[in-house]
Each structure stands twice: as C-alpha cells, then as structure tokens.
Design a protein around this motif. Structure first.
Motif, PDB file in Angstrom:
ATOM      1  N   GLN A   1       0.830  -1.196   0.000  1.00  0.00           N
ATOM      2  CA  GLN A   1       0.000   0.000   0.000  1.00  0.00           C
ATOM      3  C   GLN A   1       0.870   1.255   0.000  1.00  0.00           C
ATOM      4  O   GLN A   1       0.429   2.322   0.413  1.00  0.00           O
ATOM      5  CB  GLN A   1      -0.943  -0.018   1.197  1.00  0.00           C
ATOM      6  N   VAL A   2       2.105   1.125  -0.484  1.00  0.00           N
ATOM      7  CA  VAL A   2       3.021   2.269  -0.544  1.00  0.00           C
ATOM      8  C   VAL A   2       2.475   3.321  -1.506  1.00  0.00           C
ATOM      9  O   VAL A   2       2.617   4.513  -1.276  1.00  0.00           O
ATOM     10  CB  VAL A   2       4.437   1.812  -0.952  1.00  0.00           C
ATOM     11  N   THR A   3       1.845   2.862  -2.585  1.00  0.00           N
ATOM     12  CA  THR A   3       1.163   3.753  -3.536  1.00  0.00           C
ATOM     13  C   THR A   3      -0.250   3.207  -3.700  1.00  0.00           C
ATOM     14  O   THR A   3      -0.621   2.210  -3.079  1.00  0.00           O
ATOM     15  CB  THR A   3       1.871   3.774  -4.914  1.00  0.00           C
ATOM     16  N   GLU A   4      -1.014   3.806  -4.572  1.00  0.00           N
ATOM     17  CA  GLU A   4      -2.361   3.302  -4.840  1.00  0.00           C
ATOM     18  C   GLU A   4      -2.335   2.041  -5.703  1.00  0.00           C
ATOM     19  O   GLU A   4      -3.361   1.386  -5.875  1.00  0.00           O
ATOM     20  CB  GLU A   4      -3.230   4.384  -5.498  1.00  0.00           C
TER      21      GLU A   4
ATOM     22  N   GLU B   1       5.265   9.571 -10.652  1.00  0.00           N
ATOM     23  CA  GLU B   1       3.958   9.624 -11.311  1.00  0.00           C
ATOM     24  C   GLU B   1       4.024   9.051 -12.715  1.00  0.00           C
ATOM     25  O   GLU B   1       3.134   8.311 -13.136  1.00  0.00           O
ATOM     26  CB  GLU B   1       3.420  11.058 -11.331  1.00  0.00           C
ATOM     27  N   LYS B   2       5.094   9.352 -13.434  1.00  0.00           N
ATOM     28  CA  LYS B   2       5.278   8.810 -14.784  1.00  0.00           C
ATOM     29  C   LYS B   2       5.439   7.291 -14.727  1.00  0.00           C
ATOM     30  O   LYS B   2       4.830   6.557 -15.517  1.00  0.00           O
ATOM     31  CB  LYS B   2       6.494   9.453 -15.443  1.00  0.00           C
ATOM     32  N   ALA B   3       6.242   6.813 -13.798  1.00  0.00           N
ATOM     33  CA  ALA B   3       6.480   5.377 -13.668  1.00  0.00           C
ATOM     34  C   ALA B   3       5.208   4.637 -13.268  1.00  0.00           C
ATOM     35  O   ALA B   3       4.962   3.519 -13.742  1.00  0.00           O
ATOM     36  CB  ALA B   3       7.584   5.122 -12.643  1.00  0.00           C
ATOM     37  N   LYS B   4       4.396   5.231 -12.408  1.00  0.00           N
ATOM     38  CA  LYS B   4       3.176   4.571 -11.950  1.00  0.00           C
ATOM     39  C   LYS B   4       2.213   4.318 -13.105  1.00  0.00           C
ATOM     40  O   LYS B   4       1.543   3.287 -13.138  1.00  0.00           O
ATOM     41  CB  LYS B   4       2.493   5.374 -10.854  1.00  0.00           C
ATOM     42  N   LYS B   5       2.160   5.232 -14.069  1.00  0.00           N
ATOM     43  CA  LYS B   5       1.275   5.040 -15.221  1.00  0.00           C
ATOM     44  C   LYS B   5       1.681   3.808 -16.015  1.00  0.00           C
ATOM     45  O   LYS B   5       0.850   2.983 -16.381  1.00  0.00           O
ATOM     46  CB  LYS B   5       1.290   6.281 -16.107  1.00  0.00           C
TER      47      LYS B   5
ATOM     48  N   ILE C   1       1.009  -4.129 -14.426  1.00  0.00           N
ATOM     49  CA  ILE C   1       0.319  -4.883 -13.376  1.00  0.00           C
ATOM     50  C   ILE C   1      -0.967  -5.475 -13.942  1.00  0.00           C
ATOM     51  O   ILE C   1      -1.260  -6.660 -13.735  1.00  0.00           O
ATOM     52  CB  ILE C   1       0.031  -3.993 -12.147  1.00  0.00           C
ATOM     53  N   GLN C   2      -1.733  -4.673 -14.664  1.00  0.00           N
ATOM     54  CA  GLN C   2      -2.984  -5.164 -15.235  1.00  0.00           C
ATOM     55  C   GLN C   2      -2.732  -6.315 -16.198  1.00  0.00           C
ATOM     56  O   GLN C   2      -3.448  -7.310 -16.200  1.00  0.00           O
ATOM     57  CB  GLN C   2      -3.749  -4.039 -15.942  1.00  0.00           C
ATOM     58  N   LYS C   3      -1.695  -6.201 -16.995  1.00  0.00           N
ATOM     59  CA  LYS C   3      -1.339  -7.262 -17.934  1.00  0.00           C
ATOM     60  C   LYS C   3      -0.991  -8.544 -17.169  1.00  0.00           C
ATOM     61  O   LYS C   3      -1.442  -9.635 -17.541  1.00  0.00           O
ATOM     62  CB  LYS C   3      -0.162  -6.820 -18.790  1.00  0.00           C
ATOM     63  N   GLY C   4      -0.213  -8.426 -16.104  1.00  0.00           N
ATOM     64  CA  GLY C   4       0.138  -9.587 -15.292  1.00  0.00           C
ATOM     65  C   GLY C   4      -1.052 -10.205 -14.602  1.00  0.00           C
ATOM     66  O   GLY C   4      -1.196 -11.434 -14.580  1.00  0.00           O
ATOM     67  N   VAL C   5      -1.912  -9.387 -14.041  1.00  0.00           N
ATOM     68  CA  VAL C   5      -3.100  -9.889 -13.353  1.00  0.00           C
ATOM     69  C   VAL C   5      -4.013 -10.597 -14.349  1.00  0.00           C
ATOM     70  O   VAL C   5      -4.543 -11.684 -14.066  1.00  0.00           O
ATOM     71  CB  VAL C   5      -3.841  -8.737 -12.632  1.00  0.00           C
ATOM     72  N   SER C   6      -4.187 -10.022 -15.531  1.00  0.00           N
ATOM     73  CA  SER C   6      -5.008 -10.668 -16.566  1.00  0.00           C
ATOM     74  C   SER C   6      -4.421 -12.012 -16.967  1.00  0.00           C
ATOM     75  O   SER C   6      -5.158 -12.989 -17.147  1.00  0.00           O
ATOM     76  CB  SER C   6      -5.103  -9.757 -17.804  1.00  0.00           C
ATOM     77  N   PHE C   7      -3.102 -12.084 -17.096  1.00  0.00           N
ATOM     78  CA  PHE C   7      -2.442 -13.337 -17.456  1.00  0.00           C
ATOM     79  C   PHE C   7      -2.697 -14.404 -16.396  1.00  0.00           C
ATOM     80  O   PHE C   7      -3.019 -15.547 -16.711  1.00  0.00           O
ATOM     81  CB  PHE C   7      -0.937 -13.093 -17.634  1.00  0.00           C
ATOM     82  N   ILE C   8      -2.556 -14.038 -15.131  1.00  0.00           N
ATOM     83  CA  ILE C   8      -2.742 -14.993 -14.026  1.00  0.00           C
ATOM     84  C   ILE C   8      -4.188 -15.460 -13.951  1.00  0.00           C
ATOM     85  O   ILE C   8      -4.455 -16.619 -13.643  1.00  0.00           O
ATOM     86  CB  ILE C   8      -2.315 -14.361 -12.678  1.00  0.00           C
TER      87      ILE C   8
END
Length: 107
Positions: free
Chosen positions: A52-55, A88-92, A98-105
């Motif tokens: 929870q370090v970032t959103e 902020e740039k890196a989080k985008k 992350i979404q790609k990884g979660v979708s793969f799993i």
C-alpha cells in the motif's frame, strides 16, 4: 508471508539478456532472506511486493526481512519534485504492466 521477487523477470523485453544481473539479484536476495530467517536484525532489501506504498496493488520498495519473511514494507520517504514527477510517470506504465500480469494470471 508476502511473496516477492528482487527483479523483474521480463528484463530487456526479450531484446537481450539480463541473466547476470538477475542471478546476482537473486543470490543477494536469497542471502538476505536466509539471514532474516536466521533472526539477524536490520535486514533491508528492495523487492517488488504487494503493498500500500502507492495506490497500485504492487510496488518495488525497501522491505525489512525477518523470521516470518517480509515483516515490514518501508515507505518511500521524502521525494523532491523531480522524484515525484518521475514516480507519477512510472506509476502510469507500472499500472499497465500490473494489469497485464493480473489478466495473465486470471486466465
């Protein structure tokens, strides 16, 4: 226990080899984990963890390792304006990965 990895497994996006740096990171992290499990105090390493370090649901952060694995996820600390803009740039980009990884799993 939070499971984590000290390196990104898709380094260089298939355009080359990051084997040596990945091996070094894995060896360094494994040594730190063993020292933590042994009960050594003050073992801090960087790791990509659920946090929870970032959103974002996952983020690379310093973690304190101990007998139960990751015992504490440390905050980022104070950032200057340049660092905040970079974050902020890196989080985008990271959010997409992350979404790609979660979708793969979830397949």
């Amino acid at each position: 226990m939070i499971r984590c990895t000290p390196f990104h497994p898709y380094a260089k996006a298939g355009a080359g080899s990051a084997t040596l740096s990945m091996a070094y990171a894995a060896a360094k992290f494994a040594d730190a984990c063993l020292r933590g499990l042994r009960g050594d105090a003050g073992i801090v390493e960087c790791s990509y963890v659920a946090s929870q370090v970032t959103e974002l649901p996952f983020f690379a952060s310093k973690v304190r390792l101990g007998r139960s694995g990751v015992e504490e996820i440390l905050p980022l600390g104070l950032l200057n304006e340049f660092e905040r803009a970079g974050l902020e740039k890196a989080k985008k980009e990271l959010a997409q990965s992350i979404q790609k990884g979660v979708s793969f799993i979830n397949k």
